[in-house]
Scaffold this active site. Structure first.
Site, mmCIF file in Angstrom:
data_model
loop_
_atom_site.group_PDB
_atom_site.id
_atom_site.type_symbol
_atom_site.label_atom_id
_atom_site.label_comp_id
_atom_site.label_asym_id
_atom_site.label_seq_id
_atom_site.Cartn_x
_atom_site.Cartn_y
_atom_site.Cartn_z
ATOM 1 N N ARG A 172 37.118 47.613 55.067
ATOM 2 C CA ARG A 172 36.475 48.323 53.954
ATOM 3 C C ARG A 172 36.558 47.513 52.652
ATOM 4 N NH1 ARG A 172 40.713 50.323 50.991
ATOM 5 N NH2 ARG A 172 42.594 50.402 52.268
ATOM 6 N N ASN A 190 41.718 52.275 45.004
ATOM 7 C CA ASN A 190 41.146 53.013 46.143
ATOM 8 C C ASN A 190 41.982 54.181 46.635
ATOM 9 O OD1 ASN A 190 38.870 51.241 46.423
ATOM 10 N ND2 ASN A 190 40.278 49.718 47.259
ATOM 11 N N HIS A 208 48.369 44.115 40.557
ATOM 12 C CA HIS A 208 47.070 43.486 40.288
ATOM 13 C C HIS A 208 46.711 43.606 38.812
ATOM 14 C CE1 HIS A 208 46.413 43.917 44.660
ATOM 15 N NE2 HIS A 208 46.651 45.199 44.540
ATOM 16 N N ASP A 226 52.225 47.992 43.430
ATOM 17 C CA ASP A 226 50.789 48.040 43.740
ATOM 18 C C ASP A 226 49.954 48.589 42.574
ATOM 19 O OD1 ASP A 226 48.545 47.451 45.302
ATOM 20 O OD2 ASP A 226 48.432 49.495 46.057
ATOM 21 N N THR A 274 40.472 42.312 45.580
ATOM 22 C CA THR A 274 39.186 41.967 46.186
ATOM 23 C C THR A 274 38.008 42.224 45.244
ATOM 24 O OG1 THR A 274 39.055 44.154 47.195
ATOM 25 C CG2 THR A 274 39.991 42.383 48.537
ATOM 26 N N TYR A 329 34.257 47.777 45.603
ATOM 27 C CA TYR A 329 34.523 48.892 44.689
ATOM 28 C C TYR A 329 34.532 48.353 43.263
ATOM 29 C CZ TYR A 329 39.288 46.945 44.571
ATOM 30 O OH TYR A 329 40.364 46.105 44.433
HETATM 31 C C1 0GY Z 1 46.330 46.926 47.636
HETATM 32 C C2 0GY Z 1 45.495 47.705 48.547
HETATM 33 C C3 0GY Z 1 44.142 47.834 48.527
HETATM 34 C C4 0GY Z 1 43.220 47.021 47.811
HETATM 35 C C5 0GY Z 1 43.364 45.711 47.559
HETATM 36 O O1 0GY Z 1 42.625 43.689 46.781
HETATM 37 C C6 0GY Z 1 42.332 44.862 46.952
HETATM 38 O O2 0GY Z 1 41.242 45.343 46.674
HETATM 39 O O3 0GY Z 1 44.463 45.085 47.863
HETATM 40 C C7 0GY Z 1 43.550 48.904 49.341
HETATM 41 O O4 0GY Z 1 42.457 49.380 49.018
HETATM 42 O O5 0GY Z 1 44.189 49.303 50.354
HETATM 43 O O6 0GY Z 1 47.241 46.232 48.074
HETATM 44 O O7 0GY Z 1 46.095 46.960 46.459
#
Ligand code: 0GY
Length: 310
Positions: free
Chosen positions: A136, A268, A39, A263, A83, A55
């Site tokens: 969440r 989180n 990300h 990742d 997200t 978050y």
């Molecule tokens: C990941 C896992 C998480 C978060 C997200 O997009 C996101 O916020 O994917 C998570 O908190 O488990 O794949 O990065």
């Protein structure tokens, strides 16, 4: 690398920042390897976090991601919309456009998106949309809206990435199996690795993949799933050893439908922040042969994200 910041935003209390100065992996990635799940976060001052976010992370810029790519020995990235940016894909698009063709994207879109906007995302390098069912992280989106989006992205040759918890697979099964595109599962559907490998929960996930040849899986995020943690035992044992049998089973059962990603920057996490070099050293434990490693890291992601170069 400069230290993480988060612009004018205040980080979620207890937020763990990504790891500075990761170790150089001992495992040499095959040439052309793709980090197929990572990300970018902001930077918030340039790409503000979404009002509906659950978050607020520390910033993790495209330059920092590309530095990590080079440090670990990856050739390319697949950047997945996080997200905390909601359906505003500007940071993702900016990173893809700045990558010199070395990054593709997976976006989050709403049904209100126009065909022109979809085409713009495609031109930037987006090749999929993500449907997130982890409660969440996101508010509920009606399944008819998601199905409508899936049918609109299908003609572009895109796929759907799904993120869900293992216990929710039975309820989501009918929706997932009706999707008309290739479907990529994040992090093996988050198995509870304290449960038996041959127990009913993981068996259902393997059945999902076995019965649906359009379903792929990322065998990523041992640091998120593990209860034994990053400390390797003496001898041959891997860090995150309790995740190894789960991931290895998926790799060996479906070698042509698996992907791997760091990742980074690891949103989180509550317990520890992984050294991304150590995560790369996890790979040969779950893909023990050169052939499996090449499929996982090069052939499969290239087929899905850069088919024109295959
Ligand atoms: C990941 C896992 C998480 C978060 C997200 O997009 C996101 O916020 O994917 C998570 O908190 O488990 O794949 O990065």
């Amino acid at each position: 690398m400069s230290l993480p910041t988060t612009g004018e935003f205040t980080k979620t209390p207890g937020w763990l920042d990504w790891y500075q100065g990761p170790s150089r992996p001992r495992f040499a990635l095959p040439p052309g390897s793709v980090d197929a799940h990572c990300h970018v976060f902001g930077p918030g001052a340039q790409f503000p976090y979404a009002p509906e976010r659950k978050y607020t992370p520390c910033d993790a810029s495209k330059a920092q991601l590309f530095a990590l790519r080079d440090q670990l020995g990856f050739a390319r990235n697949v950047i997945v919309q996080a997200t905390c940016h909601g359906a505003d894909n500007h940071a993702l698009v900016d990173a893809c456009r700045s990558s010199g063709g070395r990054a593709r994207g997976v976006a989050t879109v709403r049904r209100s998106i126009t065909d022109t906007e979809l085409q713009d995302l495609h031109d930037a390098g987006v090749r999929g949309v993500r449907f997130n069912f982890v409660k969440r992280l996101v508010d509920f989106t009606p399944k008819d809206e998601l199905m409508e989006i899936a049918s609109r992205i299908q003609p572009l040759g895109w796929h759907v990435v799904i993120y869900f918890e293992a216990q929710d697979l039975p309820e989501l099964w009918d929706f997932f199996t009706a999707l008309p595109t290739t479907v990529v599962v994040d992090h093996m559907g988050r198995p509870d690795v304290s449960k038996p490998l041959d127990g009913p929960e993981f068996a259902l996930f393997l059945k999902f993949m076995r019965e649906h040849p359009n379903v792929w899986s990322k065998v990523s995020c041992p640091e998120r799933l593990s209860l034994t943690g990053p400390k390797a035992l003496a001898g041959e044992q891997a860090a995150y050893r309790d995740v190894v049998p789960f991931a290895r089973t998926v790799v060996e059962s479906f070698p042509d439908r698996v992907l791997w990603g760091t990742d980074w920057p690891h949103p989180n996490l509550k317990d520890h922040m992984p050294d991304d070099g150590l995560l790369v050293d996890f790979i040969p434990h779950i893909a023990p042969t050169a052939e499996l490693q090449h499929k996982l890291l090069v052939a499969n992601p290239m087929r899905l994200y850069w088919p024109e170069e295959v």
